[in-house]
Motif scaffolding. Structure first.
Motif, PDB file in Angstrom:
ATOM      1  N   ASN A  19       0.820  -1.217   0.000  1.00 53.19           N
ATOM      2  CA  ASN A  19       0.000   0.000   0.000  1.00 53.19           C
ATOM      3  C   ASN A  19       0.853   1.266   0.000  1.00 53.19           C
ATOM      4  OD1 ASN A  19      -2.449  -1.234  -0.157  1.00 53.19           O
ATOM      5  ND2 ASN A  19      -2.928  -1.104   2.018  1.00 53.19           N
ATOM      6  N   ARG A  20       1.912   1.248   0.831  1.00 57.99           N
ATOM      7  CA  ARG A  20       2.749   2.469   0.888  1.00 57.99           C
ATOM      8  C   ARG A  20       3.377   2.745  -0.481  1.00 57.99           C
ATOM      9  NH1 ARG A  20       5.851   5.188   5.829  1.00 57.99           N
ATOM     10  NH2 ARG A  20       3.697   5.103   6.473  1.00 57.99           N
ATOM     11  N   LEU A  21       3.751   1.684  -1.169  1.00 55.12           N
ATOM     12  CA  LEU A  21       4.361   1.856  -2.500  1.00 55.12           C
ATOM     13  C   LEU A  21       3.319   2.323  -3.512  1.00 55.12           C
ATOM     14  CD1 LEU A  21       6.513  -1.407  -2.513  1.00 55.12           C
ATOM     15  CD2 LEU A  21       7.428   0.929  -2.591  1.00 55.12           C
ATOM     16  N   ALA A  22       2.172   1.614  -3.547  1.00 57.24           N
ATOM     17  CA  ALA A  22       1.185   1.893  -4.603  1.00 57.24           C
ATOM     18  C   ALA A  22       0.509   3.242  -4.415  1.00 57.24           C
ATOM     19  CB  ALA A  22       0.145   0.783  -4.639  1.00 57.24           C
ATOM     20  N   LEU A  65      -6.341  -3.463  -0.008  1.00 56.46           N
ATOM     21  CA  LEU A  65      -5.221  -3.056  -0.867  1.00 56.46           C
ATOM     22  C   LEU A  65      -5.549  -1.846  -1.731  1.00 56.46           C
ATOM     23  CD1 LEU A  65      -3.826  -6.448  -2.253  1.00 56.46           C
ATOM     24  CD2 LEU A  65      -2.617  -4.821  -0.790  1.00 56.46           C
ATOM     25  N   HIS A  66      -4.546  -1.046  -1.979  1.00 56.13           N
ATOM     26  CA  HIS A  66      -4.669   0.040  -2.954  1.00 56.13           C
ATOM     27  C   HIS A  66      -5.023  -0.587  -4.315  1.00 56.13           C
ATOM     28  CE1 HIS A  66      -3.332   3.097  -5.825  1.00 56.13           C
ATOM     29  NE2 HIS A  66      -3.535   3.964  -4.849  1.00 56.13           N
ATOM     30  N   PRO A  67      -5.958   0.017  -5.060  1.00 59.73           N
ATOM     31  CA  PRO A  67      -6.375  -0.609  -6.322  1.00 59.73           C
ATOM     32  C   PRO A  67      -5.244  -0.745  -7.341  1.00 59.73           C
ATOM     33  CG  PRO A  67      -7.435   1.539  -5.982  1.00 59.73           C
ATOM     34  CD  PRO A  67      -6.749   1.194  -4.710  1.00 59.73           C
ATOM     35  N   GLY A  68      -4.174  -0.018  -7.148  1.00 56.05           N
ATOM     36  CA  GLY A  68      -3.051  -0.101  -8.090  1.00 56.05           C
ATOM     37  C   GLY A  68      -2.143  -1.294  -7.865  1.00 56.05           C
ATOM     38  N   VAL A  69      -2.379  -2.048  -6.787  1.00 51.65           N
ATOM     39  CA  VAL A  69      -1.520  -3.218  -6.512  1.00 51.65           C
ATOM     40  C   VAL A  69      -1.996  -4.379  -7.375  1.00 51.65           C
ATOM     41  CG1 VAL A  69      -0.766  -4.899  -4.773  1.00 51.65           C
ATOM     42  CG2 VAL A  69      -1.109  -2.499  -4.123  1.00 51.65           C
ATOM     43  N   PHE A  70      -1.065  -4.959  -8.134  1.00 52.39           N
ATOM     44  CA  PHE A  70      -1.399  -6.133  -8.938  1.00 52.39           C
ATOM     45  C   PHE A  70      -1.151  -7.362  -8.062  1.00 52.39           C
ATOM     46  CE2 PHE A  70      -0.244  -9.610 -11.813  1.00 52.39           C
ATOM     47  CZ  PHE A  70      -1.386  -9.629 -12.605  1.00 52.39           C
ATOM     48  N   GLU A 357      -3.347   3.428   4.838  1.00 54.22           N
ATOM     49  CA  GLU A 357      -2.146   3.510   4.005  1.00 54.22           C
ATOM     50  C   GLU A 357      -2.498   3.340   2.524  1.00 54.22           C
ATOM     51  OE1 GLU A 357       0.743   4.255   5.583  1.00 54.22           O
ATOM     52  OE2 GLU A 357       1.766   4.389   3.656  1.00 54.22           O
ATOM     53  N   ALA A 358      -3.586   2.599   2.251  1.00 53.33           N
ATOM     54  CA  ALA A 358      -4.024   2.442   0.854  1.00 53.33           C
ATOM     55  C   ALA A 358      -4.552   3.766   0.311  1.00 53.33           C
ATOM     56  CB  ALA A 358      -5.110   1.377   0.758  1.00 53.33           C
ATOM     57  N   LYS A 359      -5.051   4.603   1.222  1.00 50.61           N
ATOM     58  CA  LYS A 359      -5.597   5.898   0.774  1.00 50.61           C
ATOM     59  C   LYS A 359      -4.498   6.939   0.624  1.00 50.61           C
ATOM     60  CE  LYS A 359     -10.319   5.522   2.445  1.00 50.61           C
ATOM     61  NZ  LYS A 359     -10.480   4.752   3.689  1.00 50.61           N
ATOM     62  N   ARG A 360      -3.540   6.908   1.566  1.00 48.32           N
ATOM     63  CA  ARG A 360      -2.465   7.913   1.514  1.00 48.32           C
ATOM     64  C   ARG A 360      -1.144   7.292   1.936  1.00 48.32           C
ATOM     65  NH1 ARG A 360      -0.088  11.517   4.964  1.00 48.32           N
ATOM     66  NH2 ARG A 360      -1.466  11.074   6.716  1.00 48.32           N
ATOM     67  N   SER A 361      -0.188   7.289   1.037  1.00 49.43           N
ATOM     68  CA  SER A 361       1.132   6.746   1.341  1.00 49.43           C
ATOM     69  C   SER A 361       1.765   7.571   2.462  1.00 49.43           C
ATOM     70  CB  SER A 361       2.016   6.818   0.088  1.00 49.43           C
ATOM     71  OG  SER A 361       3.266   6.238   0.339  1.00 49.43           O
ATOM     72  N   GLY A 362       2.140   6.908   3.549  1.00 48.20           N
ATOM     73  CA  GLY A 362       2.743   7.625   4.681  1.00 48.20           C
ATOM     74  C   GLY A 362       1.755   7.912   5.788  1.00 48.20           C
ATOM     75  N   ALA A 363       0.493   7.484   5.618  1.00 46.57           N
ATOM     76  CA  ALA A 363      -0.529   7.771   6.641  1.00 46.57           C
ATOM     77  C   ALA A 363      -0.238   7.032   7.947  1.00 46.57           C
ATOM     78  CB  ALA A 363      -1.908   7.377   6.128  1.00 46.57           C
ATOM     79  N   TYR A 364       0.307   5.833   7.847  1.00 51.28           N
ATOM     80  CA  TYR A 364       0.511   5.014   9.041  1.00 51.28           C
ATOM     81  C   TYR A 364       1.772   5.449   9.790  1.00 51.28           C
ATOM     82  CZ  TYR A 364       1.803   0.855  11.762  1.00 51.28           C
ATOM     83  OH  TYR A 364       2.185   0.012  12.775  1.00 51.28           O
TER      84      TYR A 364
END
Ligand SMILES: Cc1cc2nc3c(=O)[nH]c(=O)nc-3n(C[C@H](O)[C@H](O)[C@H](O)COP(=O)(O)OP(=O)(O)OC[C@H]3O[C@@H](n4cnc5c(N)ncnc54)[C@H](O)[C@@H]3O)c2cc1C
Length: 386
Positions: A19-22, A65-70, A357-364
């Motif tokens: 999530n942090r990456l995507a 998961l962030h929708p961008g994660v495959f 974290e899926a919504k905002r990278s760095g939130a956690y």
């Protein structure tokens, strides 16, 4: 230029890292999560599932998961660090530029005749076996750690017709304060759990005969997959991937380790125990260091610590031992309904942190660790291996 980050393992560390990456909104970055499970397993609730308190210990990956994660449902069987590829059980190969090794843990060797609850498959088997027992049957929970204690209490409350005993080789819950331990013993007595301290059950031989029980639940600690070792990557004696303080694999700057399957070498990080509480910060930090690398910045040393050890004892009792950043107990501990509620909040928060974290990278964010004892570790340098 396109870059691919492959995350191995869809547990607390892996999902947090993915999530942090995507969510970092980098169009050039492809994030692939590889895990054999179809759904996310809430391992911290497997004792509830085993006892029958909880219907399902899993959560749809899509909701976390962030929708961008495959996502790829498969298991890694080998890592070729020189070629930057992962061989998968399904026969295909995944190429990576950066790899997060987060394959977690399972049960230490379980003797024939006992069942382990630390994986979803094991918990399912144990749940079925418990449900099939006749009233008055005896269930022995082997182990003296918090997982064994939670399993014994949850089972006793959920199955009041069964006779549940806890078999610890030594003092149960050795890491909590003496006062907290006394409270735990009282709670276990209230739950109807017979405590057989100092009565180890040998892993060789027949555990049911040794524990005088119809069913034995083996809760003696975790072991890790041997993927790093068979791949020729540096590991410790237990097979955990050896990583630097910045979570990069020893001599493997493209591989980061996080969670139960990785260990930061040296005494400065010995306080980090296998736990969800350290897997999530490690996953987030590993991802953050990959992102720093993409920005041309050096990775920073991992910095996480603890705030408390939370134990559920059935649904309406619990214990919270407050701890220093290095996980050593302070005098303050909570028991009863309030502690049970606190544990439930933490369990729910883990999913909320992952979703955040899926919504905002760095939130956690997480509690910081203790002051480093050696100057090298404080500067993020690798300690010498003994
Ligand atoms: C009953 C119970 C209660 C617990 N309670 C607590 C608690 O209260 N607090 C706490 O902090 N900790 C608790 N823990 C410990 C906690 O669950 C683990 O420490 C945590 O799950 C570790 O997270 P992880 O991401 O490293 O690994 P895991 O959650 O184990 O996830 C690892 C993932 O990797 C996948 N995988 C494995 N092999 C491969 C492979 N070859 N290729 C690809 N993927 C692979 C697995 O399928 C899994 O999806 C508890 C554990 C149990 C069993």
């Amino acid at each position: 230029m396109e870059t691919t980050a492959v995350v191995l393992g869809g547990g607390y560390a892996g999902v947090m890292a993915a999530n942090r990456l995507a969510a970092s909104k980098r169009p050039e970055l492809n994030v692939v999560l590889i895990s054999p499970e179809e759904r996310f397993v809430e391992r911290i609730r497997l004792h509830e599932y085993t006892a029958g308190t909880r219907k399902d210990p899993t959560v749809a990956f899509e909701s976390l998961l962030h929708p961008g994660v495959f996502r790829l449902t498969d298991a890694a069987v080998g890592i070729d660090a020189a070629a930057r590829t992962v061989q998968l059980a399904g026969g295909s190969t995944a190429d990576y530029d950066h790899l997060v090794y987060a394959v977690g843990s399972g049960q230490t060797k379980v003797p024939d005749g006992a069942l382990a609850i630390s994986t979803r498959a094991g918990a399912e088997q144990a749940r079925g076996a418990l449900a099939a027992l006749a009233p008055g049957s005896r269930v022995a929970v082997v182990g003296g750690g918090l997982t064994a204690i939670e399993t014994a209490a949850e089972t006793a409350y959920r199955h009041p017709g069964l006779r549940v005993s806890l078999h610890a080789a030594d003092v149960p819950a050795p890491r909590v304060s003496a006062g907290a331990r006394r409270g735990l013993a009282r709670s276990l007595r209230r739950a109807g759990v017979e405590q057989r301290t100092g009565t180890p059950v040998s892993p060789s031989g027949n555990p049911r005969a040794a524990a005088d029980a119809d069913l034995v639940l083996w809760c003696t600690g975790f072991s890790v997959p041997d993927l790093a070792r068979v791949s020729g990557l540096p590991t410790d004696h237990a097979g955990r991937l050896l990583v630097e303080p910045n979570l990069q694999g020893r001599g493997q700057p493209r591989i980061y380790g996080a969670g139960d399957a990785a260990v930061i070498a040296g005494p400065d990080y010995a306080y980090l125990r296998m736990s969800c509480a350290s897997a999530m910060p490690m996953g987030a930090e590993a991802a953050a260091n990959i992102l720093r690398g993409l920005d041309g910045l050096p990775p920073v040393r991992h910095n996480s610590g603890f705030g408390g050890q939370c134990v559920s004892l059935g649904r309406s009792d619990g214990m919270v031992q407050f701890v220093r950043a290095d996980d050593t107990p302070v005098r303050f501990h909570l028991h009863g309904r309030l502690a049970a509620a606190q544990k439930e909040i933490i369990c729910r928060m883990t999913l909320r942190w992952i979703r955040g974290e899926a919504k905002r990278s760095g939130a956690y964010t997480w509690p910081k660790g203790p002051r480093m004892r050696t100057a090298a570790a404080a500067q993020g340098e690798a300690p010498a291996l003994s």
